[in-house]
Design an enzyme around this catalytic site. Structure first.
Site, PDB file in Angstrom:
ATOM      1  N   SER A 258       0.754  -1.322   0.133  1.00  0.00           N
ATOM      2  CA  SER A 258      -0.044  -0.109   0.029  1.00  0.00           C
ATOM      3  C   SER A 258       0.719   1.407   0.010  1.00  0.00           C
ATOM      4  CB  SER A 258      -1.008   0.023   1.183  1.00  0.00           C
ATOM      5  OG  SER A 258      -0.092   0.343   2.528  1.00  0.00           O
ATOM      6  N   LYS A 259       0.112   2.251  -0.414  1.00  0.00           N
ATOM      7  CA  LYS A 259       0.947   3.580  -0.384  1.00  0.00           C
ATOM      8  C   LYS A 259       1.481   4.046   0.745  1.00  0.00           C
ATOM      9  CE  LYS A 259      -1.692   6.582  -3.419  1.00  0.00           C
ATOM     10  NZ  LYS A 259      -2.909   7.562  -3.638  1.00  0.00           N
TER      11      LYS A 259
END
Ligand code: GLU
Length: 494
Positions: A258-259
């Site tokens: 994820s970011k």
């Protein structure tokens, strides 16, 4: 194994344009492409843009750009058309309506008039009773007349699929083998939403069928949806495609990539100057390996050796260091002209270096740079001497006076070399023999320490704590600029 069949293999990459191309999606696209192309099949790009809430302007362009960069050319798609166009789900709404109607007619679907507050209350009640939230089927109990009246009054409604009770549904997955689900675990999935848009489930099944897709490759998070899709194929009387659910890409801590844990958009890696060949090679190994020691794979090699049968079940950890390693391997192999062209966007636009000098600069720095933007950063000092602290000039216990003496020696030696002899090799041999002669400046003993000559000089030329050796830098900068930088360093100490 992929079934031996005369049928042409057609795969599809079906991203939702939600803003950017995720690195994990690019890995899915790569496997999907390889599967089609190694079987002389077709690779289709379809945009799953029916979730109007998640629509982001420019997202389609990011998808096209990322795929093109990686060299995954599709045979059919929204931008190039094809025999099954349109390839954008928002332009296919009539198709989904038709199929939803077909299921209603076959009594495999029903109208649901429950609004959001009703559904929310249902969910809360079930959660309170520690039950899995699920539609309780209350609209199934409506009589034909009641439904007709509600429709006549244009009450907002969705269309839900009917799920049979107690059916065992088998998925024969090309990666994960046989998996079975009990239909009692499945929800009466909404197929058509109140706004007339389909949900993913109806659209994906209708499109994969209509577009003659033979193999559906997607990550394992879609596995729980597959039994619903199998039922839909059955309801329509269509042959189902083969499924291959791919492992997820994970952060180092094994959570879904994820970011928050680093860059996940392909564009971030493009901007940082990763080479697409290195990225493709690395991504191929995230979930697959050939079972040999071979780690360097071009697209052709992957087309030859990739096999779904060797795709792993376990999630694959994305490791930036490993990507950097791959990038370094490809940077090393890059011919000079290509290296220069690739680095051009990261170099200052105005300077006095010629092509040959630029290539020398880039070759000096590429070994210690993870990507092209890092090369750009690391070569900056050639173009302009950065401001640096005079403390950086100090080698071990040298005093300012000793550093000045050392720099004065370097300056004199460099100034004496003729322009045509101002090569790294000559500079090195002159400086080295001088360094050998020099007694230790700092200790006043006859102890030789080359650093006393070479460190201050290197810092004077580069302004950097770490840089290539001073001889190479001096050659590229030329005599005049080298001497100028040494004088500037001496002044700093005065
Ligand atoms: N549209 C889905 C996504 O965005 C694709 C799922 C599938 O390939 O079936 O990931």
């Amino acid at each position: 194994m992929v079934k031996k069949t005369k049928q042409i293999i057609r795969t599809r990459f079906a991203p939702s344009p939600t803003g950017f191309l995720h690195i994990g999606s690019l890995r899915t696209a790569l496997y999907t492409y390889l599967l089609a192309k190694q079987n002389n099949g077709q690779f289709v790009l379809r945009l799953e843009d029916t979730d109007t809430k998640r629509y982001v302007e420019g997202a389609e362009q990011a998808l096209f750009k990322g795929l093109k960069w990686a060299g995954l050319q599709h045979d059919e798609g929204p931008d190039i058309g094809g025999p099954y166009k349109p390839y954008k789900q928002s332009e296919r709404l009539d198709i989904y309506k038709k199929y939803a109607q077909e299921l209603l007619d076959k009594d495999k679907a029903y109208y649901c008039f429950c609004d959001e507050p009703t559904l929310e209350a249902m969910r809360q009640e079930q959660t309170a009773k520690k039950q899995a939230p699920k539609y309780d089927g209350r609209c199934l109990k409506l009589s034909k007349d009641e439904v007709a009246q509600k429709l006549a009054k244009q009450e907002p409604h969705t269309i839900r699929m009917k799920i049979p009770a107690g059916r065992v549904i088998e998925i024969n997955d090309l990666v994960r083998g046989n998996i079975s689900y009990n239909s009692n675990e499945l929800d009466d999935q909404i197929l058509l939403k109140a706004d007339g848009y389909p949900t993913y489930h109806l659209a994906v099944v209708a499109d994969d069928h209509e577009m003659a897709i033979t193999h559906v490759t997607r990550t394992e998070e879609w596995l729980p949806s597959t039994p619903k899709h199998i039922l839909l194929y059955e309801y329509f009387g269509w042959d189902a495609p083969q499924w291959a659910h791919l492992p997820l890409l994970l952060n180092e801590d094994r959570t879904k990539m994820s970011k928050r844990k680093g860059d996940v958009a392909v564009d971030d890696y493009i901007k940082k100057g990763y080479l697409s060949e290195a990225m493709v090679n690395y991504l191929a190994f995230l979930g697959w390996n050939p079972g040999t020691e071979k780690e360097i794979y071009s697209m052709d090699g992957l087309l030859r050796d990739f096999s779904l049968a060797k795709v792993h079940k376990a999630g694959a950890v994305f490791n930036l260091e490993k990507l950097n390693w791959y990038n370094a391997q490809y940077l090393k192999q890059l011919p000079d002209e290509k290296l220069l062209a690739a680095c051009q966007p990261y170099l200052p636009t105005t300077h006095n270096f010629n092509q040959e000098q630029l290539i020398k600069i880039l070759n000096l720095e590429k070994e210690r740079s993870a990507n092209l933007s890092a090369i750009g950063e690391n070569v900056k000092f050639f173009f302009e001497l950065p401001t640096y602290d005079k403390a950086l000039l100090k080698w071990k216990e040298m005093t300012d006076e000793k550093i000045k003496e050392s720099l004065a020696v370097s300056k004199k030696l460099l100034a004496e070399i003729s322009d045509e002899n101002f090569t790294a090799e000559n500079i090195k041999s002159i400086l080295m023999s001088e360094a050998e002669k020099m007694p230790s400046l700092s200790r006043g003993k006859a102890l030789r320490d080359r650093g006393e000559l070479l460190w201050p000089l290197r810092v004077a030329l580069s302004g950097q704590k770490n840089s290539p050796p001073p001889f190479e830098i001096a050659e590229i900068l030329g005599k005049e600029e080298s001497v100028k930088r040494i004088v500037a360093a001496i002044e700093k100490l005065s």
